[in-house]
Design a protein around this motif. Structure first.
Motif, PDB file in Angstrom:
ATOM      1  N   SER A 332     -89.404  18.827  -4.617  1.00 46.26           N
ATOM      2  CA  SER A 332     -89.759  19.644  -5.908  1.00 46.26           C
ATOM      3  C   SER A 332     -91.099  20.190  -5.584  1.00 46.26           C
ATOM      4  O   SER A 332     -91.559  20.895  -6.245  1.00 46.26           O
ATOM      5  CB  SER A 332     -90.198  18.373  -6.991  1.00 46.26           C
ATOM      6  OG  SER A 332     -90.964  17.621  -6.836  1.00 46.26           O
ATOM      7  N   VAL A 333     -91.618  20.067  -4.438  1.00 44.38           N
ATOM      8  CA  VAL A 333     -92.875  20.858  -3.926  1.00 44.38           C
ATOM      9  C   VAL A 333     -92.670  22.333  -3.978  1.00 44.38           C
ATOM     10  O   VAL A 333     -91.449  23.005  -3.694  1.00 44.38           O
ATOM     11  CB  VAL A 333     -93.415  20.229  -2.299  1.00 44.38           C
ATOM     12  CG1 VAL A 333     -92.014  20.843  -1.476  1.00 44.38           C
ATOM     13  CG2 VAL A 333     -94.596  20.774  -2.086  1.00 44.38           C
ATOM     14  N   THR A 334     -93.601  23.047  -4.313  1.00 47.23           N
ATOM     15  CA  THR A 334     -93.454  24.519  -4.152  1.00 47.23           C
ATOM     16  C   THR A 334     -94.896  25.122  -3.850  1.00 47.23           C
ATOM     17  O   THR A 334     -95.553  24.193  -3.270  1.00 47.23           O
ATOM     18  CB  THR A 334     -93.499  24.672  -5.900  1.00 47.23           C
ATOM     19  OG1 THR A 334     -93.101  26.404  -5.842  1.00 47.23           O
ATOM     20  CG2 THR A 334     -94.536  24.534  -6.620  1.00 47.23           C
ATOM     21  N   ALA A 335     -94.854  26.388  -3.630  1.00 46.07           N
ATOM     22  CA  ALA A 335     -96.084  27.131  -3.042  1.00 46.07           C
ATOM     23  C   ALA A 335     -97.125  27.087  -4.018  1.00 46.07           C
ATOM     24  O   ALA A 335     -97.003  27.099  -5.107  1.00 46.07           O
ATOM     25  CB  ALA A 335     -95.376  28.548  -2.675  1.00 46.07           C
ATOM     26  N   LYS A 336     -98.317  27.476  -3.350  1.00 44.42           N
ATOM     27  CA  LYS A 336     -99.474  27.412  -4.017  1.00 44.42           C
ATOM     28  C   LYS A 336    -100.494  28.570  -3.623  1.00 44.42           C
ATOM     29  O   LYS A 336    -100.954  28.130  -2.343  1.00 44.42           O
ATOM     30  CB  LYS A 336    -100.139  25.938  -3.999  1.00 44.42           C
ATOM     31  CG  LYS A 336    -100.953  25.344  -5.321  1.00 44.42           C
ATOM     32  CD  LYS A 336    -101.154  24.094  -5.102  1.00 44.42           C
ATOM     33  CE  LYS A 336    -101.950  23.492  -6.298  1.00 44.42           C
ATOM     34  NZ  LYS A 336    -103.055  23.813  -6.735  1.00 44.42           N
ATOM     35  N   ALA A 337    -100.799  29.623  -4.493  1.00 46.18           N
ATOM     36  CA  ALA A 337    -101.433  30.779  -3.764  1.00 46.18           C
ATOM     37  C   ALA A 337    -102.920  30.308  -3.450  1.00 46.18           C
ATOM     38  O   ALA A 337    -103.492  30.959  -2.568  1.00 46.18           O
ATOM     39  CB  ALA A 337    -101.324  31.900  -4.716  1.00 46.18           C
ATOM     40  N   ARG A 338    -103.377  29.560  -4.476  1.00 46.99           N
ATOM     41  CA  ARG A 338    -104.871  29.125  -4.385  1.00 46.99           C
ATOM     42  C   ARG A 338    -104.933  27.379  -4.089  1.00 46.99           C
ATOM     43  O   ARG A 338    -104.145  26.923  -4.608  1.00 46.99           O
ATOM     44  CB  ARG A 338    -105.582  29.367  -5.755  1.00 46.99           C
ATOM     45  CG  ARG A 338    -105.768  30.911  -5.861  1.00 46.99           C
ATOM     46  CD  ARG A 338    -106.463  31.271  -7.079  1.00 46.99           C
ATOM     47  NE  ARG A 338    -107.001  32.599  -6.941  1.00 46.99           N
ATOM     48  CZ  ARG A 338    -108.186  33.034  -6.524  1.00 46.99           C
ATOM     49  NH1 ARG A 338    -109.088  31.955  -6.339  1.00 46.99           N
ATOM     50  NH2 ARG A 338    -108.640  34.145  -6.554  1.00 46.99           N
ATOM     51  N   MET A 339    -105.702  27.316  -3.003  1.00 50.63           N
ATOM     52  CA  MET A 339    -105.599  25.973  -2.636  1.00 50.63           C
ATOM     53  C   MET A 339    -107.028  25.635  -1.947  1.00 50.63           C
ATOM     54  O   MET A 339    -107.453  26.044  -1.033  1.00 50.63           O
ATOM     55  CB  MET A 339    -104.554  25.595  -1.682  1.00 50.63           C
ATOM     56  CG  MET A 339    -103.885  24.536  -1.676  1.00 50.63           C
ATOM     57  SD  MET A 339    -102.449  24.498  -0.862  1.00 50.63           S
ATOM     58  CE  MET A 339    -102.045  22.537  -0.488  1.00 50.63           C
TER      59      MET A 339
END
Ligand code: KG4
Ligand code: ZN
Length: 351
Positions: A332-339
């Motif tokens: 279920s993991v997805t991309a994250k633009a800010r981290m």
């Protein structure tokens, strides 16, 4: 003897599509597909970057596996950049990694790109040689999107102690280069011309910023006004003084970077100092850091050029350390633009 751990790493956060194979911390391949398409636009065009990743990803992964000499069936896990970065670019790598993990029934490991830049210092060559810093160490991470001072307490334990409040150091290089009419990315070109120039020919102010933070937007403005003024008096000013201008800009950026790094070392009493990220390829910065060994008693760590700019080797090595700690992500993991650099997402064991 326990079974060796083989990681396929995938990096697609910006405009480089990259895949790498790392076996027990030793790098077997690190293939990078650069995207030339952005050059004529003077910067990365997100939509074009995503499309190019889609075209590149399969051939790049194929090449990385081929060069490594291992068989696809031997791969223990796939690590990918979850963020930070351009969302559309990240999604290509995330989707590929998820599908690859599912199809081969192997664990999936999400990697923080900024942690990857730092842990590139822990990559060993094919013969098992490396020169990693000792904990705790400070890392100045300087790239096109970030400028940070990170206190690294342990292999996956990061503490952000300073960062830019506006532009990144790489942006300062690239935007200055643009003012001089140089193509994107201008950082390497400024570096090249600076070698032939006088670093104290022109001076630009050092910004006053709180604590261990940085600012580069003022420098950009002062360079802009300087160039405008000089070009008004002499239309050939840039052409006639290119090397000196580049050397002076580079000198200013390095001075700004080093001032806070020295402060961070004094405040933390840490003298193990590393640099990472695209701008750590800069020859002036590398030289200045090396000089600090004598003048300040630092032990310094400078990555090989191939691990400075974005590459999947740094993602694979980070995934390798997460693998050893059983830190896997689920489908279920997805991309994250800010981290933030400290972020390690919630993990569960595989199987
Ligand atoms: O880490 P990176 O490949 O991508 C990001 O995550 O942003 O860094 C790219 C940045 C660009 O701004 C580029 O101009 C800069 O690194 N860069 C350099 C040099 N090589 C790359 N800046 C100054 N001197 C260099 N030799
Ligand atoms: Zn990067």
């Amino acid at each position: 003897m326990s079974k060796s751990v083989i990681i396929l790493g995938i990096e697609s956060s910006c405009d480089d599509t990259s895949a790498s194979i790392i076996q027990d911390g030793k790098i077997l391949s690190n293939v990078i597909g650069n995207q030339k398409v952005h050059e004529k636009y003077g910067g990365v065009v997100p939509e074009l970057a995503s499309r190019a990743h889609l075209q590149n990803i399969i051939p790049v992964v194929h090449q990385a596996i081929k060069e490594s000499g291992i068989d696809k069936s031997e791969i223990s896990a796939v690590g990918f950049t979850r963020g930070p970065g351009l969302l559309g670019s990240l999604l290509v790598g995330v989707s590929f990694a998820k599908s690859f993990a599912l199809a081969n029934d192997i664990p999936l490991i999400d990697v923080n790109h900024m942690q990857g830049h730092i842990l590139a210092h822990f990559i060993k060559d094919k013969d098992g040689n490396g020169n990693p810093p000792q904990f705790p160490f400070l890392c100045l991470t300087v790239s096109g999107g970030h400028t940070q001072i990170v206190k690294v307490n342990d292999i996956l334990d990061f503490e952000l102690i300073g960062e830019t409040i506006d532009d990144a150091a790489g942006e300062a290089f690239d935007k200055s280069a643009k003012l001089l009419g140089l193509p994107y990315p201008g950082g390497p070109l400024i570096d090249k011309y600076a070698k032939e120039g006088n670093p104290t020919a022109f001076t630009f102010g050092i910004p006053k910023v709180d604590k261990l933070n940085y600012s580069f937007s003022g420098l950009k403005t002062s360079i802009l006004y300087f160039i405008k003024k000089q070009s008004k008096e002499n239309p050939n000013f840039i052409a006639e003084n290119r090397n000196d201008i580049c050397a002076s800009i580079q000198h200013s950026i390095i001075n700004i970077l080093m001032k806070k790094l020295v402060k961070a070392s004094e405040e933390t009493s840490i003298t193990q100092i590393a640099i990472a990220g695209g701008v750590s390829a800069n020859s002036g910065l590398r030289q200045r850091l090396t000089e600090m060994e004598k003048s300040h008693g630092w032990s310094t760590y400078i990555p090989p050029f191939s691990y400075c700019t974005d590459n999947a080797g740094m993602i694979a090595i980070t995934a390798y350390f997460k693998f050893l700690k059983n830190e896997f992500s689920d489908q279920s993991v997805t991309a994250k633009a800010r981290m933030a650099v400290q972020t390690n997402s919630i993990h569960k064991n595989f199987g």
